[in-house]
Structure formats: C-alpha cells, structure tokens
Design a protein around this motif. Structure first.
Motif, PDB file in Angstrom:
ATOM      1  N   CYS A 156      17.201  50.070 -16.074  1.00  0.00           N
ATOM      2  CA  CYS A 156      17.624  48.702 -15.745  1.00  0.00           C
ATOM      3  C   CYS A 156      18.911  48.392 -16.499  1.00  0.00           C
ATOM      4  O   CYS A 156      18.961  48.435 -17.730  1.00  0.00           O
ATOM      5  CB  CYS A 156      16.540  47.693 -16.094  1.00  0.00           C
ATOM      6  N   LEU A 157      19.959  48.104 -15.726  1.00  0.00           N
ATOM      7  CA  LEU A 157      21.267  47.803 -16.319  1.00  0.00           C
ATOM      8  C   LEU A 157      21.494  46.302 -16.218  1.00  0.00           C
ATOM      9  O   LEU A 157      22.052  45.804 -15.238  1.00  0.00           O
ATOM     10  CB  LEU A 157      22.350  48.598 -15.572  1.00  0.00           C
ATOM     11  N   GLY A 158      20.984  45.571 -17.201  1.00  0.00           N
ATOM     12  CA  GLY A 158      21.112  44.111 -17.220  1.00  0.00           C
ATOM     13  C   GLY A 158      21.699  43.693 -18.556  1.00  0.00           C
ATOM     14  O   GLY A 158      22.588  44.366 -19.089  1.00  0.00           O
ATOM     15  N   PHE A 163      15.388  52.033 -20.376  1.00  0.00           N
ATOM     16  CA  PHE A 163      14.822  53.200 -19.691  1.00  0.00           C
ATOM     17  C   PHE A 163      13.310  53.093 -19.853  1.00  0.00           C
ATOM     18  O   PHE A 163      12.826  52.918 -20.982  1.00  0.00           O
ATOM     19  CB  PHE A 163      15.296  54.500 -20.340  1.00  0.00           C
ATOM     20  N   THR A 164      12.597  53.180 -18.763  1.00  0.00           N
ATOM     21  CA  THR A 164      11.135  53.109 -18.820  1.00  0.00           C
ATOM     22  C   THR A 164      10.620  54.368 -18.124  1.00  0.00           C
ATOM     23  O   THR A 164      10.930  54.594 -16.950  1.00  0.00           O
ATOM     24  CB  THR A 164      10.634  51.821 -18.121  1.00  0.00           C
ATOM     25  N   VAL A 165       9.879  55.187 -18.877  1.00  0.00           N
ATOM     26  CA  VAL A 165       9.500  56.515 -18.384  1.00  0.00           C
ATOM     27  C   VAL A 165       8.037  56.533 -17.951  1.00  0.00           C
ATOM     28  O   VAL A 165       7.149  56.169 -18.730  1.00  0.00           O
ATOM     29  CB  VAL A 165       9.723  57.573 -19.493  1.00  0.00           C
ATOM     30  N   SER A 214       9.992  54.621 -23.728  1.00  0.00           N
ATOM     31  CA  SER A 214      10.996  53.592 -23.447  1.00  0.00           C
ATOM     32  C   SER A 214      12.225  53.826 -24.300  1.00  0.00           C
ATOM     33  O   SER A 214      12.133  54.402 -25.385  1.00  0.00           O
ATOM     34  CB  SER A 214      10.451  52.201 -23.819  1.00  0.00           C
ATOM     35  N   ALA A 215      13.346  53.350 -23.819  1.00  0.00           N
ATOM     36  CA  ALA A 215      14.561  53.297 -24.642  1.00  0.00           C
ATOM     37  C   ALA A 215      15.262  51.996 -24.302  1.00  0.00           C
ATOM     38  O   ALA A 215      15.295  51.585 -23.137  1.00  0.00           O
ATOM     39  CB  ALA A 215      15.467  54.495 -24.348  1.00  0.00           C
ATOM     40  N   ILE A 216      15.772  51.330 -25.327  1.00  0.00           N
ATOM     41  CA  ILE A 216      16.445  50.036 -25.135  1.00  0.00           C
ATOM     42  C   ILE A 216      17.771  50.070 -25.885  1.00  0.00           C
ATOM     43  O   ILE A 216      17.804  50.438 -27.064  1.00  0.00           O
ATOM     44  CB  ILE A 216      15.596  48.866 -25.697  1.00  0.00           C
TER      45      ILE A 216
END
Ligand SMILES: Nc1ncnc2c1ncn2[C@@H]1O[C@H](COP(=O)(O)OP(=O)(O)OP(=O)(O)O)[C@@H](O)[C@H]1O
Ligand SMILES: CC(C)(CO)[C@@H](O)C(=O)NCCC(=O)O
Length: 256
Positions: A129-131, A136-138, A148-150
């Motif tokens: 999600c590019l907001g 990144f949700t795996v 996840s990565a934020i």
C-alpha cells in the motif's frame, strides 16, 4: 446499499456496495478537527453527488487508522439515519489468521486489504500500500498474515526532506519520463522518491520471496500506486479498491 468507510491519515475513502458490486467510490480529506456535524454535511454531499438516497443505505462498516476519527464518522453516519454501523476493531470477525505478537496492533486498513487479497485466492501474496505510509503485508500459502513492513510514504519522505534539509525545496510528485538521470535538485528528489519507491518494492518482494520459498502474487494499492508501479520490475496487480472491497467482505462476514 452498504457503505464502506476507510479513514486513513490523509483521506477518508467511501464506497457504496449493492449485490457485491461497487456502485461508487469517493475520497474526502481526513480532517481530525472536523466534528460529527462537519462530516455529516460532507457525507450528505457525497451521497448527493453519487445520487444515493440516504434511505437506501442499510448499514456501514468503518475502519480508521486515526483513532479520533472513528466516533466522529460513526456519529455522522447515525445522524444521517444509518444506524447499523460496524467498526473494524478487535471484536469483528475477519476470518484472517494474524500471526503477530500483537494482532490488535495491525492497522484496520491493512487487515481489510489482506482480507480482500486473500479472497482473490492468489497465494502467497504481498499487499503493497503506497499511501501516507508505504506498507507491505505478507500472506503465506494458507492466507495467514505472517509479516509486515512499514516505512514512510513517498509524499511524507519528500516533505521530511524539505523540512530537515535546508537546501531542499518543496517538490510535487510527478512521473519522470526523462529517465533516471536527474540534472537538477527537484528532479533528483523526484527520482529518489518515485524510482526509489519502485526499487524498494522490487527489492522487498524479492526478499519476501526468498523467505516464503515461493514467488508471491503482488497486489499494489494506495493513491501513489499509479505513479510508482510504472517503474516497478516485479509483476503485480493494481487494485485501487482493495481496502474498500475488504471492508465489504468484512461486513458480509459479520452481517449475513
Ligand atoms: N476514488 C477511489 N476509489 C476507490 N479507492 C480509492 C480511491 N482513491 C483512493 N483509493 C484507495 O484507497 C486506499 C487508501 O488511499 P490513500 O493511499 O489515499 O489513503 P491514505 O489516507 O494516504 O492512506 P493511509 O493513511 O492508510 O496510508 C488505497 O487503497 C487507494 O487505492
Ligand atoms: C501503517 C498505517 C499508518 C498505514 O495506513 C496504518 O495501517 C497503521 O496505523 N497501522 C498500525 C500499525 C500496524 O499496522 O502494525
């Protein structure tokens, strides 16, 4: 009609669903200072704009990653006569297995997107999600949320540069069709932001693939997505409505 509402840090997205079909989608600003009455007026305008009589709305599902917005939006909907409102919080059934130390920490927008991505059936999968943030949700082969990565979103990182580096200007994000070799500061910032985000997605997906032992399906969403995906190398699917579709699925799971 069911109204799905996702309050993000920048925008509140609204989608109207009937018979599994999205009839409209609208985006309004997230204004934490706005009151119930401000949002009730705005929602009434949106419903008018898309020719939705409020009497046709039989319920709403609300997700918010801005805690103060939940009550305001729910109260605004109730003021308009929408009484059956579900909030995506810990008590709600999502069907998603969240393998996290703190499942409740996972943002409800990420949960909704994961629910929609899992329903597509292409697993394992990485939702990008590019907001306001880039996330990144795996999902693994079984559809469980396993990682996840934020990181800072593209716009946010550009504004942080302007605020923290004296010689860097404010720049609008735009495509760079002249290629990756920028020859002025503003273009250099654009290349860094846009190509950098694309390269990060490629690189992260490659790393997730190594850990999963399989190439994941990649679903990209978020308002910056159309700009970044044009420079990405990994195969991907773009789905603008992922969050709203996930909210619609959550509604069905809890109300049917
Ligand atoms: N008009 C629209 N119709 C349907 N979906 C939309 C529309 N505009 C944006 N979206 C989708 O809504 C989601 C959130 O949008 P956006 O990235 O603008 O929110 P944000 O407030 O920056 O998010 P966050 O705070 O969660 O990072 C994205 O999945 C985006 O693709
Ligand atoms: C990461 C954001 C800001 C993306 O909108 C949101 O999902 C959020 O606030 N999440 C909480 C932390 C988490 O998802 O783990």
């Amino acid at each position: 009609m069911l109204i799905a509402v996702n309050a993000g840090n920048s925008h509140v997205l609204l989608g109207g669903y009937e018979e599994d079909e999205q009839l409209f989608a609208a985006s309004i600003a997230t204004e934490p200072k706005w009151t119930r009455d401000d949002y009730a007026c705005k929602l009434q305008q949106v419903f008018g704009l898309y020719s939705v009589p409020v009497g046709r709305i039989r319920g709403a599902v609300v997700s918010s990653v801005v805690p103060s917005m939940v009550t305001v939006l729910e109260d605004a909907l109730r003021l308009l006569g929408v009484t059956d409102v579900i909030e995506v919080s810990s008590g709600v059934k999502t069907g998603l297995n969240i393998r996290s130390e703190q499942p409740r920490q996972v943002g409800s927008d990420r949960v909704a997107s994961a629910v929609a991505a899992r329903a597509k059936g292409k697993l394992p999968c990485v939702v990008v999600c590019l907001g306001t943030a880039t996330t990144f949700t795996v999902l693994d082969q079984s559809g469980a949320l396993v990682g996840s990565a934020i990181t800072a979103g593209v716009r946010l990182s550009l504004s942080a540069l302007r605020e923290q580096a004296a010689q860097l200007p404010a720049v609008a994000i735009e495509a760079r069709d002249e290629g990756i070799l920028a020859r002025n500061t503003a273009d250099a910032m654009r290349v860094g932001a846009v190509y950098g985000a694309a390269a990060m997605v490629d690189g992260m997906v490659g790393r997730f693939a190594e850990t999963l032992g399989q190439t994941p399906h990649v679903v990209v969403t978020g308002d910056i997505a159309p700009l970044v995906t044009r420079y990405m190398r990994v195969p991907f699917e773009y789905d603008q409505s992922l969050v709203l579709d996930g909210l619609h699925l959550i509604w069905k799971r809890n109300r049917s």
